[in-house]
Enzyme design. Structure first.
Site, mmCIF file in Angstrom:
data_model
loop_
_atom_site.group_PDB
_atom_site.id
_atom_site.type_symbol
_atom_site.label_atom_id
_atom_site.label_comp_id
_atom_site.label_asym_id
_atom_site.label_seq_id
_atom_site.Cartn_x
_atom_site.Cartn_y
_atom_site.Cartn_z
ATOM 1 N N CYS B 155 0.838 -1.212 0.000
ATOM 2 C CA CYS B 155 0.000 0.000 0.000
ATOM 3 C C CYS B 155 0.867 1.254 0.000
ATOM 4 O O CYS B 155 0.691 2.136 -0.819
ATOM 5 C CB CYS B 155 -0.929 0.026 1.205
ATOM 6 S SG CYS B 155 -2.205 -1.232 1.127
ATOM 7 N N HIS B 156 1.804 1.340 0.967
ATOM 8 C CA HIS B 156 2.586 2.566 1.074
ATOM 9 C C HIS B 156 4.073 2.282 1.194
ATOM 10 O O HIS B 156 4.837 3.118 1.640
ATOM 11 C CB HIS B 156 2.096 3.411 2.250
ATOM 12 C CG HIS B 156 0.625 3.637 2.210
ATOM 13 N ND1 HIS B 156 -0.256 2.899 2.949
ATOM 14 C CD2 HIS B 156 -0.127 4.484 1.484
ATOM 15 C CE1 HIS B 156 -1.484 3.283 2.680
ATOM 16 N NE2 HIS B 156 -1.447 4.246 1.801
ATOM 17 N N GLY B 157 4.473 1.038 0.853
ATOM 18 C CA GLY B 157 5.888 0.745 0.758
ATOM 19 C C GLY B 157 6.638 0.627 2.066
ATOM 20 O O GLY B 157 7.693 1.215 2.222
#
Lengths: 284, 191, 433
Positions: B155-157
């Protein structure tokens, strides 16, 4: 103006009479003869009245009667083992108690359902898989579930009792009915025809006899707290237990109600004097 | 509804009246605030949710390098039988390199985030049990992926290492370890 | 009366800023603070405020109950039981909502009878009254659909019977009923749409309530004398006078409400509704909730065919007619005097009507057999005769007592020992449109 107010009040009162007509009119066969043949007898329950509370010892005995006698036929789908902590059992005792039951769980990794011991969050396992199985084992009559039975049975109170009930806070129709039914089996009077396979009981709400044989007998359950092992006592205990099963928050409700009403009365008194002071400025 | 004038009228008895009005107003406020409680209270997890059973998982079929995801309290729980290399890689990491030095293990509160404290314990270092919910915003991280070959949240690394510790990315904490125990050699009870 | 000129003065800079852009505080001030109300209102006039609070109580408890309720025939009964057992404060919220419906109706019936007694429906308040009847109808629909949601035996069979009304209409009856149910019997589609509408209608009620209050503030309130407000001395400011009086009445009302919620929460309900709905077994005696009983009695009173109308359609028409007639009330009453206080004969008929309505309610709870049927028919006859015969005729033949010249005069004469009604000539009745 006073007249109108009192008029409206008495109207409200009369409306009260009429509305309670609804409350008592259900479940009643009005073709002659009227059922039940006998009105339930009143029992002096510990949970009646504004400060009513459950007698934990009685509930524990009632649980014993339920599990050892009634549970053979009657399910109690909505009561979980964890709820039994209300009866004064510790978490460990509840775990042990639940462990005596097997519940179905699954599917497991292989896709099969399996049985495991029950835990606190499981509800009482039903004695029959489905209503059809229950009917087949009980001569066609499905034994009703017991989770709500104490609220789902109320015998017509009749005028003027239903009016008095508002003031006496009578709300124990259910347990009174259950107790009367359990202790009310008797020989059918001469000349009374009852369907085969049913048992005469003048307290039964839907006819002169029911399919359930008298379930209790002297000494059928062993009490370890010294309470008498009589049908009368078993019946009281299990009726109280069923009331708890149907209305577990009763104590909390009544205790909170007392506080709320006391607050409202104090607040009302304060408002009355405030209003009087303000209105005293003008003629009205 | 009980707004009132507290202004004293000339010639009146200001103190007694004011007291009455004030008390009435306070009663109204207290009553109103109390009534709000059940409306908020009802949103908290209910009794059946709180009493939710613990989950028992059979891990006998989980050989080295295999993972299993089970559901506990509505969230995924990763159970992994880690490989030797993974364990060694995780043990080699200095505490100072970690973004979050706390183990986040409910079984040993406030412990340091060593590999041992993250795993199932002495002699069971190969087992790791974690709630598979990224500590950033709750997505489910992918296994054996990312810069540290541990877990990677797409999703956001966020990159987690082979002990589920946050190493890089926006997530603030290590993946939490739920309360669990081995009730036999092959059975884990979570919760 | 109202709307003359606003007395609102914004006290702060922010207040002025808002006032020149959206004068909502001004509207509130003019409607609920400085708004003039007749000084002689009695406690029967506090039920409007009580009803507003009850609507809010029902909406708030309803919204939170909907957070836990599942509108499916498989889950509805269980989800309600879950609310009662597991949800924090769930039992309290549900008992408030269930008893709240009953107390909403208690309040609305008192409110309506107050309007009937003091002639609140007469010109220039026809629209105000009609909006009130619309609210009553919406309340009935909402209450009926809400009662279906717990999916108990009485829910199911009540829904079956009431939607069965529509089959009484020739040709369109059956299709109409199927449209309503979304099937051939009450089932999942029915439950789903009833839940949706049960959630929607209260907000429509709130909308009509705003119109109702708007109409009220245009014409001003009636008062026990029925005389119009003439001078400023006839009125007092809404706040603090009416607000305090309303608040006091509300607290007293809430004492009764709390008594039912906490001590006899199931008194007004049916035991059968604690049994899950079973489409194969009808309870032995079906009765609607108490607030529908008078109308139910009217429905069952029509046991005979009237010309081409068979008894089934006749009953349904009579039942709908018993509410529809209220819409025409402003034009059925021919009296030039507004308040029953000065109408000696109307007063008698009014109280007979009130007692008759309660009696009808009781009959509605009785089985339709024996003398109950005859009694229902006589009671129904009086119900309609009161509106259709007594009201128009009585206005023409009754000699009213002397109506005071103003509210102030009425208040002062009562204060000064109340010399009764001086035997002066009958004053010109107040009926300015």
């Amino acid at each position: 103006m006073k007249k109108l107010v009192s008029g409206l009040l008495s109207l409200a009162f009369l409306a009260g009479l009429a509305m309670s007509g609804a409350a008592f009119a259900q479940e009643e066969e009005h073709e002659t003869p009227h059922y039940p043949l006998h009105k339930p007898e009143h029992v002096d329950w510990s949970f009646a009245g504004p400060f009513g509370h459950y007698d934990k010892g009685q509930l524990q005995r009632g649980l014993k009667v339920y599990t050892e006698v009634c549970a053979a036929c009657h399910s109690m789908d909505r009561v979980a083992f964890r709820n039994l902590e209300d009866l004064g059992y510790s978490e460990d005792q509840v775990r042990t108690l639940a462990g005596n039951y097997e519940v179905e769980d699954g599917p497991d990794a292989g896709g099969d359902m399996f049985m495991r011991p029950a835990t606190g969050s499981d509800t009482f396992p039903a004695p029959f898989a489905n209503p059809e199985a229950a009917a087949a084992s009980n001569g066609g009559a499905v034994p009703p579930d017991f989770s709500l039975i104490a609220k789902a049975r109320a015998v017509e109170r009749g005028f003027p009792n239903f009016v008095f009930d508002i003031f006496t806070m009578y709300a124990e129709n259910g347990p009174d009915y259950i107790h009367s039914l359990l202790t009310g089996y008797e020989e059918a009077p001469e000349g009374t025809e009852i369907p085969q396979g049913t048992y005469y009981n003048p307290y039964y709400i839907n006819g002169p006899s029911l399919a359930m044989a008298p379930p209790l007998s002297e000494g059928i359950v062993t009490y370890d707290d010294g309470a008498p092992e009589t049908v009368e006592q078993y019946s009281r205990d299990v009726s109280a237990f069923l009331m708890w099963a149907a209305e577990p928050h009763l104590e909390e409700r009544k205790a909170l109600g007392f506080k709320v009403i006391v607050f409202l009365l104090i607040f009302g008194t304060l408002l009355y004097f405030t209003k009087k002071t303000i209105w005293s400025r003008i003629e009205h | 509804m009980s707004e009132h004038e507290t202004t004293a009228e000339p010639g009146g008895e200001p103190t007694r009246r004011d007291f009455l009005f004030l008390t009435t107003g306070m009663a109204a406020v207290v009553g109103g605030a109390t009534v709000a409680w059940p409306f908020i209270d009802q949103m908290r997890p209910d009794a059946s949710t709180l009493a939710l059973a613990s989950v028992e998982v059979d891990v006998s079929s989980l050989s080295e390098g295999m993972s299993l995801t089970v559901q506990w309290r509505g969230r995924p729980v990763f159970i992994r039988n880690r490989t030797e290399e993974e364990v060694e890689a995780a043990q080699a990491v200095e505490l100072a390199e970690l973004k979050d030095p706390v183990a986040r293990n409910e079984n040993i509160p406030n412990a340091e985030a060593t590999d041992l404290n993250r795993s199932a314990g002495e002699g069971m270092e190969n087992w790791i049990v974690m709630i598979g919910s990224c500590t950033h915003l709750g997505c489910v991280p992918l296994g054996q992926a990312g810069d540290y070959n541990g877990w990677f949240c797409p999703c956001h690394g966020s990159h987690y290492d082979t002990a589920g510790r946050i190493r890089r990315g926006p997530a603030p904490e290590n993946l939490p370890v739920p309360p669990f125990e081995f009730i036999s050699d092959s059975m884990i009870r979570i919760g | 009366m109202s709307g003359d000129h606003s007395t609102y003065v914004p006290s702060s800079g922010v207040g002025k800023w808002v006032d020149s852009r959206l004068p909502l505080p001004r509207l509130m001030h003019d409607s609920f603070v400085s708004y003039p109300v007749p000084r002689n209102l009695n406690y029967a006039y506090t039920f409007g405020g009580i009803l507003m609070v009850m609507l809010v109580v029902q909406i708030l408890t309803g919204v939170v109950l909907a957070m836990h309720y599942a509108a499916s025939t498989q889950m509805a009964f269980d989800s309600v039981e879950k609310i009662m057992r597991d949800v924090n404060s769930g039992w309290l919220l549900r008992y408030m909502h269930a008893n709240g419906a009953s107390f909403f109706f208690i309040a609305v019936y008192i409110h309506i009878f107050r309007g009937l007694y003091y002639g609140s429906y007469k010109a220039p308040r026809e629209i105000l009254w009609i909006l009130g009847v619309v609210i009553l109808l919406l309340m009935m629909a909402t209450a009926f659909m809400g009662y279906v949601l717990p999916w108990g035996q009485m829910s199911f069979w009540g829904a079956t019977v009431i939607t069965g009304f529509f089959t009484a209409f020739p040709v369109i009856g059956e299709p109409l009923q199927q449209l309503l149910l979304g099937g051939f019997a009450v089932d999942n589609p029915t439950l789903n749409r009833f839940f949706s509408l049960h959630y929607l209608l209260p907000f429509m009620i709130a909308g009509v309530v705003i119109l109702h209050v708007w109409a009220l503030h245009v014409t001003g309130q009636t008062n026990p004398t029925g005389v119009d407000v003439k001078t400023k001395t006839d009125t007092v400011a809404f706040t603090p006078y009416a607000t305090l009086k309303d608040a006091l009445a509300m607290v007293v009302f809430f004492v009764f409400f709390a008594y039912f919620i906490f001590y006899i929460p199931n008194y007004l309900g049916h035991a059968d509704n604690y049994i899950q709905a079973n489409p194969l077994v009808t309870p032995s005696h079906i009765v609607p909730e108490w607030y529908f009983l008078p109308f139910y009695a009217i429905l069952r009173a029509i046991t005979f065919n009237i010309g081409p109308i068979d008894s089934k359609l006749g009953g349904v028409l009579a039942m709908f007619g018993s509410i529809a007639v209220l819409f025409f009330l402003p034009w059925l009453d021919t009296s030039r005097v507004r308040s029953a206080v000065y109408r000696p004969w109307y007063k008698v008929f009014f109280w007979v009507f009130a007692i008759n309505a309660v009696f009808l309610g009781w009959l509605g709870s009785r089985p339709a057999e024996g003398w109950y049927v005859t009694a229902s028919q006589l009671s129904t006859l009086y119900y309609f005769a009161f509106f259709l015969i007594i009201m128009p005729l009585l206005g023409m033949i009754e000699t009213p007592r002397r109506v005071p010249n103003s509210i102030s005069e009425a208040v002062l004469s009562r204060k000064n020992g109340g010399s009764g009604q001086p035997a002066a000539a009958v004053s010109a009745p107040e009926d300015r449109a």
